[in-house]
Motif scaffolding. Structure first.
Motif, PDB file in Angstrom:
ATOM      1  N   SER A   4       0.784  -1.249  -0.053  1.00 24.38           N
ATOM      2  CA  SER A   4      -0.057   0.056  -0.005  1.00 24.38           C
ATOM      3  C   SER A   4       1.051   1.299  -0.147  1.00 24.38           C
ATOM      4  O   SER A   4       2.094   1.262   0.222  1.00 24.38           O
ATOM      5  CB  SER A   4      -1.203   0.145   1.216  1.00 24.38           C
ATOM      6  N   PHE A   5       0.292   2.326  -0.041  1.00 21.92           N
ATOM      7  CA  PHE A   5       0.946   3.667   0.017  1.00 21.92           C
ATOM      8  C   PHE A   5       0.751   4.508   0.988  1.00 21.92           C
ATOM      9  O   PHE A   5      -0.425   4.329   1.547  1.00 21.92           O
ATOM     10  CB  PHE A   5       0.434   4.281  -1.530  1.00 21.92           C
ATOM     11  N   PRO A   6       1.652   5.349   1.355  1.00 24.59           N
ATOM     12  CA  PRO A   6       2.828   5.791   0.644  1.00 24.59           C
ATOM     13  C   PRO A   6       3.855   4.759   1.064  1.00 24.59           C
ATOM     14  O   PRO A   6       3.869   4.086   2.096  1.00 24.59           O
ATOM     15  CB  PRO A   6       3.176   6.773   1.268  1.00 24.59           C
ATOM     16  N   LEU A   7       4.826   4.353   0.170  1.00 27.99           N
ATOM     17  CA  LEU A   7       5.920   3.444   0.309  1.00 27.99           C
ATOM     18  C   LEU A   7       7.002   4.303   1.347  1.00 27.99           C
ATOM     19  O   LEU A   7       7.185   5.429   1.029  1.00 27.99           O
ATOM     20  CB  LEU A   7       6.641   3.008  -1.070  1.00 27.99           C
ATOM     21  N   ALA A   8       7.104   3.886   2.425  1.00 23.31           N
ATOM     22  CA  ALA A   8       8.137   4.341   3.314  1.00 23.31           C
ATOM     23  C   ALA A   8       9.192   3.594   4.118  1.00 23.31           C
ATOM     24  O   ALA A   8       9.033   2.425   3.890  1.00 23.31           O
ATOM     25  CB  ALA A   8       7.206   5.049   4.437  1.00 23.31           C
ATOM     26  N   TYR A   9       9.854   4.102   4.886  1.00 22.71           N
ATOM     27  CA  TYR A   9      10.985   3.468   5.703  1.00 22.71           C
ATOM     28  C   TYR A   9      10.479   2.196   6.168  1.00 22.71           C
ATOM     29  O   TYR A   9       9.450   2.297   6.910  1.00 22.71           O
ATOM     30  CB  TYR A   9      11.463   4.343   6.625  1.00 22.71           C
ATOM     31  N   GLY A  10      11.094   0.802   6.289  1.00 27.24           N
ATOM     32  CA  GLY A  10      10.542  -0.262   6.764  1.00 27.24           C
ATOM     33  C   GLY A  10       9.753  -0.983   5.958  1.00 27.24           C
ATOM     34  O   GLY A  10       9.486  -2.200   6.457  1.00 27.24           O
ATOM     35  N   MET A  11       9.396  -0.520   4.821  1.00 29.66           N
ATOM     36  CA  MET A  11       8.443  -1.404   4.008  1.00 29.66           C
ATOM     37  C   MET A  11       9.197  -2.159   3.065  1.00 29.66           C
ATOM     38  O   MET A  11      10.572  -2.089   2.829  1.00 29.66           O
ATOM     39  CB  MET A  11       7.440  -0.521   3.286  1.00 29.66           C
ATOM     40  N   TYR A  12       8.670  -3.605   2.808  1.00 34.25           N
ATOM     41  CA  TYR A  12       9.424  -3.989   1.784  1.00 34.25           C
ATOM     42  C   TYR A  12       8.207  -4.783   0.800  1.00 34.25           C
ATOM     43  O   TYR A  12       7.133  -4.843   0.979  1.00 34.25           O
ATOM     44  CB  TYR A  12      10.351  -5.229   2.263  1.00 34.25           C
ATOM     45  N   GLY A  13       8.724  -5.244  -0.587  1.00 33.52           N
ATOM     46  CA  GLY A  13       8.072  -5.810  -1.601  1.00 33.52           C
ATOM     47  C   GLY A  13       8.318  -5.435  -2.889  1.00 33.52           C
ATOM     48  O   GLY A  13       9.150  -4.748  -3.164  1.00 33.52           O
ATOM     49  N   GLN A  14       7.525  -5.735  -3.927  1.00 35.42           N
ATOM     50  CA  GLN A  14       7.735  -5.711  -5.365  1.00 35.42           C
ATOM     51  C   GLN A  14       7.929  -4.301  -5.743  1.00 35.42           C
ATOM     52  O   GLN A  14       8.360  -3.794  -6.462  1.00 35.42           O
ATOM     53  CB  GLN A  14       6.633  -6.528  -6.182  1.00 35.42           C
ATOM     54  N   LYS A  15       6.682  -3.374  -4.995  1.00 35.01           N
ATOM     55  CA  LYS A  15       6.776  -1.938  -5.550  1.00 35.01           C
ATOM     56  C   LYS A  15       7.971  -1.308  -4.667  1.00 35.01           C
ATOM     57  O   LYS A  15       8.447  -0.451  -5.597  1.00 35.01           O
ATOM     58  CB  LYS A  15       5.477  -1.333  -4.973  1.00 35.01           C
ATOM     59  N   VAL A  16       8.438  -1.639  -3.707  1.00 32.72           N
ATOM     60  CA  VAL A  16       9.352  -1.264  -3.002  1.00 32.72           C
ATOM     61  C   VAL A  16      10.736  -1.514  -4.021  1.00 32.72           C
ATOM     62  O   VAL A  16      11.500  -0.409  -4.574  1.00 32.72           O
ATOM     63  CB  VAL A  16       9.909  -1.467  -1.810  1.00 32.72           C
ATOM     64  N   GLN A  17      10.855  -2.561  -4.496  1.00 26.53           N
ATOM     65  CA  GLN A  17      11.990  -3.221  -5.646  1.00 26.53           C
ATOM     66  C   GLN A  17      11.685  -2.391  -6.901  1.00 26.53           C
ATOM     67  O   GLN A  17      12.805  -1.871  -7.438  1.00 26.53           O
ATOM     68  CB  GLN A  17      11.977  -4.450  -5.894  1.00 26.53           C
ATOM     69  N   ALA A  24      10.839  14.130  -0.754  1.00 29.39           N
ATOM     70  CA  ALA A  24      10.029  13.628   0.528  1.00 29.39           C
ATOM     71  C   ALA A  24      10.641  12.230   1.084  1.00 29.39           C
ATOM     72  O   ALA A  24      11.270  11.635   0.196  1.00 29.39           O
ATOM     73  CB  ALA A  24       8.663  13.476   0.377  1.00 29.39           C
ATOM     74  N   PRO A  25      10.636  11.909   2.309  1.00 27.33           N
ATOM     75  CA  PRO A  25      11.190  10.722   2.647  1.00 27.33           C
ATOM     76  C   PRO A  25      10.252   9.415   2.255  1.00 27.33           C
ATOM     77  O   PRO A  25      10.655   8.331   2.636  1.00 27.33           O
ATOM     78  CB  PRO A  25      11.168  10.669   4.217  1.00 27.33           C
ATOM     79  N   SER A  26       9.143   9.439   1.780  1.00 28.85           N
ATOM     80  CA  SER A  26       8.318   8.356   1.250  1.00 28.85           C
ATOM     81  C   SER A  26       7.772   8.820  -0.206  1.00 28.85           C
ATOM     82  O   SER A  26       7.963  10.124  -0.660  1.00 28.85           O
ATOM     83  CB  SER A  26       7.048   8.177   1.931  1.00 28.85           C
ATOM     84  N   VAL A  27       6.909   7.998  -0.937  1.00 24.47           N
ATOM     85  CA  VAL A  27       6.681   7.829  -2.193  1.00 24.47           C
ATOM     86  C   VAL A  27       5.175   7.559  -2.338  1.00 24.47           C
ATOM     87  O   VAL A  27       4.827   6.559  -1.671  1.00 24.47           O
ATOM     88  CB  VAL A  27       7.268   6.920  -3.224  1.00 24.47           C
ATOM     89  N   ASP A  28       4.434   8.531  -2.485  1.00 24.62           N
ATOM     90  CA  ASP A  28       2.773   8.278  -2.382  1.00 24.62           C
ATOM     91  C   ASP A  28       2.386   7.660  -3.931  1.00 24.62           C
ATOM     92  O   ASP A  28       3.161   7.504  -4.783  1.00 24.62           O
ATOM     93  CB  ASP A  28       1.924   9.649  -2.135  1.00 24.62           C
TER      94      ASP A  28
END
Length: 102
Positions: free
Chosen positions: A40-53, A86-90
């Motif tokens: 889910s969004f926003p992609l932020a610190y501590g997350m992982y998965g295909q979208k982060v890759q 920004a430190p995350s991606v919406d």
């Protein structure tokens, strides 16, 4: 609509886990140790998965020195801050910049 459905599903799952443990319901933690994969969004610190890759591959293609390991750690956070301001991606940023890449 998707966000509201996802929010309800998360609350229901957290409530079920909380009832089973005999404690107040807690939402899942977004850490690698918990086994929860953030999709889910926003992609932020501590997350992982295909979208982060996919985000990491985008950053690499734009000259940032990050690993495409699917984990949004310190190095990815610094690169995202530099690239996106920004430190995350919406979801909008992700779609606008990455959807047609890779």
């Amino acid at each position: 609509a998707y966000f509201l459905l996802r929010k309800r599903q998360t609350k229901a799952a957290a409530a079920e886990v909380g009832e089973q443990a005999g404690k107040a319901a807690q939402p899942p933690q977004s850490t690698a140790a918990s086994g929860w994969v953030a999709e889910s969004f926003p992609l932020a610190y501590g997350m992982y998965g295909q979208k982060v890759q996919k985000l990491q591959k985008y950053l690499i293609s734009h000259g940032y020195n990050v690993a495409a390991d699917s984990y949004f750690g310190d190095i990815t956070k610094r690169a995202v801050l530099s690239a996106f301001g920004a430190p995350s991606v919406d979801e909008w940023q992700y779609t606008a910049r990455l959807i047609d890449s890779y």
